[in-house]
Design a protein around this motif. Structure first.
Motif, PDB file in Angstrom:
ATOM      1  N   ALA A  38       8.428 -34.366 -23.126  1.00 11.41           N
ATOM      2  CA  ALA A  38       8.111 -33.367 -22.108  1.00 11.41           C
ATOM      3  C   ALA A  38       6.719 -32.798 -22.364  1.00 11.41           C
ATOM      4  N   SER A  39       6.054 -32.458 -21.292  1.00 17.81           N
ATOM      5  CA  SER A  39       4.742 -31.815 -21.418  1.00 17.81           C
ATOM      6  C   SER A  39       4.673 -30.693 -20.396  1.00 17.81           C
ATOM      7  N   GLY A  40       3.808 -29.736 -20.676  1.00 21.29           N
ATOM      8  CA  GLY A  40       3.696 -28.614 -19.765  1.00 21.29           C
ATOM      9  C   GLY A  40       2.493 -27.752 -20.081  1.00 21.29           C
ATOM     10  N   THR A  41       2.401 -26.673 -19.347  1.00 21.97           N
ATOM     11  CA  THR A  41       1.312 -25.717 -19.503  1.00 21.97           C
ATOM     12  C   THR A  41       1.913 -24.367 -19.834  1.00 21.97           C
ATOM     13  N   VAL A  82      -4.502 -20.111 -21.633  1.00 19.49           N
ATOM     14  CA  VAL A  82      -3.758 -21.289 -21.210  1.00 19.49           C
ATOM     15  C   VAL A  82      -3.779 -22.338 -22.319  1.00 19.49           C
ATOM     16  N   ARG A  83      -2.626 -22.950 -22.586  1.00 18.63           N
ATOM     17  CA  ARG A  83      -2.515 -24.029 -23.571  1.00 18.63           C
ATOM     18  C   ARG A  83      -1.649 -25.140 -22.994  1.00 18.63           C
ATOM     19  N   GLN A  84      -2.024 -26.384 -23.263  1.00 26.17           N
ATOM     20  CA  GLN A  84      -1.224 -27.551 -22.886  1.00 26.17           C
ATOM     21  C   GLN A  84      -0.321 -27.925 -24.063  1.00 26.17           C
ATOM     22  N   VAL A  85       0.892 -28.359 -23.770  1.00 27.00           N
ATOM     23  CA  VAL A  85       1.807 -28.824 -24.813  1.00 27.00           C
ATOM     24  C   VAL A  85       2.381 -30.173 -24.411  1.00 27.00           C
ATOM     25  N   ASP A  86       2.483 -31.065 -25.375  1.00 23.26           N
ATOM     26  CA  ASP A  86       3.141 -32.364 -25.223  1.00 23.26           C
ATOM     27  C   ASP A  86       4.087 -32.493 -26.402  1.00 23.26           C
TER      28      ASP A  86
END
Length: 115
Positions: free
Chosen positions: A61-64, A79-83
């Motif tokens: 899963a990935s998201g913001t 803001v950070r992106q995560v995977d």
């Protein structure tokens, strides 16, 4: 604002973050969750905010992540992106350019959208 009051308000917000992930169900729905949050003073005396994001599912899963905060009367968004792979967790830190000793009011709110 006294530190005890500040910590109490943040603890209440943290409990809401933890419950937010429990309301999801189903294989096709979002799976990323805000597991915990914390804030404090860095070694050089600045305010930091940590957020732990978890993926308890069997799929990637990935998201913001949006950290919206009110800090001494000023609003900001980081803001950070995560995977994340299946059954994994990550923690990230945001450091603010404000001395921790000068923090009179800090109200963070974490929003998470899955891609």
């Amino acid at each position: 604002m006294k530190r005890r009051t500040l910590l109490g308000r943040t603890a209440a917000a943290g409990a809401a973050f933890a419950l937010a992930g429990c309301l999801r169900r189903g294989g096709d729905e979002n799976v990323l969750q805000v597991s915990s949050t914390d804030f404090g003073e860095t070694e050089d005396g600045h305010l930091y905010f940590d957020a732990t994001i978890s993926n308890p599912s069997d799929r990637e899963a990935s998201g913001t992540v949006y950290v919206n905060s009110e800090l001494n009367g000023n609003a900001s968004t980081k803001v950070r992106q995560v995977d994340l792979g299946p059954h994994s967790t990550t923690t990230f830190r945001i450091t603010y350019d404000v001395a921790f000793a000068n923090v009179s009011d800090f109200t963070p709110n974490v929003d998470l959208t899955e891609d």
